[in-house]
Design a protein around this motif. Structure first.
Motif, short mmCIF file in Angstrom:
data_model
loop_
_atom_site.label_atom_id
_atom_site.label_comp_id
_atom_site.label_asym_id
_atom_site.label_seq_id
_atom_site.Cartn_x
_atom_site.Cartn_y
_atom_site.Cartn_z
N ASP A 84 -4.04 20.02 4.63
CA ASP A 84 -2.95 20.50 5.19
C ASP A 84 -2.76 18.84 4.50
N LEU A 85 -2.66 17.67 4.35
CA LEU A 85 -2.20 16.44 4.58
C LEU A 85 -1.83 16.90 2.75
N ASP A 86 -2.92 17.21 2.07
CA ASP A 86 -2.06 17.38 0.68
C ASP A 86 -0.82 18.03 0.19
N MET A 87 -1.04 18.72 1.22
CA MET A 87 0.85 19.35 0.94
C MET A 87 1.76 18.97 1.92
N GLU A 101 4.73 6.46 -6.69
CA GLU A 101 4.67 6.78 -8.06
C GLU A 101 5.62 8.37 -8.38
N GLY A 102 6.52 8.50 -7.99
CA GLY A 102 7.27 9.37 -8.19
C GLY A 102 7.28 11.17 -8.08
N SER A 107 0.20 12.28 0.36
CA SER A 107 -1.25 11.56 -0.07
C SER A 107 -0.75 10.66 -1.04
N ASP A 108 -0.31 10.47 -2.20
CA ASP A 108 -0.76 9.85 -3.23
C ASP A 108 0.32 7.92 -2.89
N HIS A 114 -2.50 1.77 0.42
CA HIS A 114 -4.17 1.49 0.74
C HIS A 114 -4.69 0.50 -0.25
N GLN A 115 -4.53 0.59 -1.62
CA GLN A 115 -4.69 0.28 -2.08
C GLN A 115 -3.39 -2.07 -2.74
#
Length: 187
Positions: A84-87, A101-102, A107-108, A114-115
């Motif tokens: 669900d979160l990936d959508m 990053e565009g 999620s990205d 996080h990094q």
């Protein structure tokens, strides 16, 4: 996504405003104004709620006005699992373009922040507050063409990004019943 009940535009804006009152973007001159505004938004009086909404969403009026009046609105439960979160997408704004990053995917943004926590200090502070159970999840607003997604986060993008970081990247169990109540607008 599970639909709970249909709501009207006034209730959508009231929920959005409640979420904003808890955010760092709402900076009343005096802290008592925050409590007064929250009291108006929670009063149950349509008149007082409208006044509270106006006070809070004044600086977001352009965004509010850009949302179609012909959307069906619902209280809904977004399951906090990877699929669900990936959508969930962010609005196409420069800061979120950088954070994702565009791709404009929550999620990205979560993986990148996080990094590299200094990439978005606001989201990093929301994440810290979430871990300390100090984040109010009210007012998260999503738009979609149907209840199965994909979704665009209109409000609450930082909170959703933080939830992704906690639940998916850190494997922390911070969200009760693994779902969060959102406002969902379906075109």
């Amino acid at each position: 996504m599970k639909l709970i009940e249909k709501i009207d535009r006034h209730e959508v804006l009231r929920r959005w405003a409640v979420g904003e009152v808890y955010s760092e973007f709402f900076n009343p001159l005096y802290e008592s104004n925050r409590e007064e505004t929250l009291s108006m938004l929670l009063s149950g009086s349509h008149y007082l709620e409208r006044e509270g909404i106006s006070n809070v969403l004044e600086f977001k009026q352009g965004l509010v006005d850009s949302i179609s009046l012909y959307i069906n609105w619902y209280r809904a439960l977004l399951e906090i699992n990877k699929s669900d979160l990936d959508m969930v997408y962010t609005l196409q704004l420069p800061g979120w373009e950088r954070n994702t990053e565009g791709s404009f995917l929550i999620s990205d943004a979560a993986r990148n922040i996080h990094q590299v926590p200094y990439l978005d200090k606001r989201v990093t502070s929301i994440y810290t507050a979430l871990k300390n159970k100090e984040v109010k999840l009210e007012g998260i607003t999503l738009l979609a063409v149907d209840k199965v997604g994909p979704y665009v986060a209109v409000e609450g993008t930082g909170r959703l990004t933080s939830i992704y970081m906690a639940q998916q990247l850190e494997h922390l169990d911070l969200i009760d019943q693994n779902s969060v109540e959102v406002t969902l607008g379906i075109y």
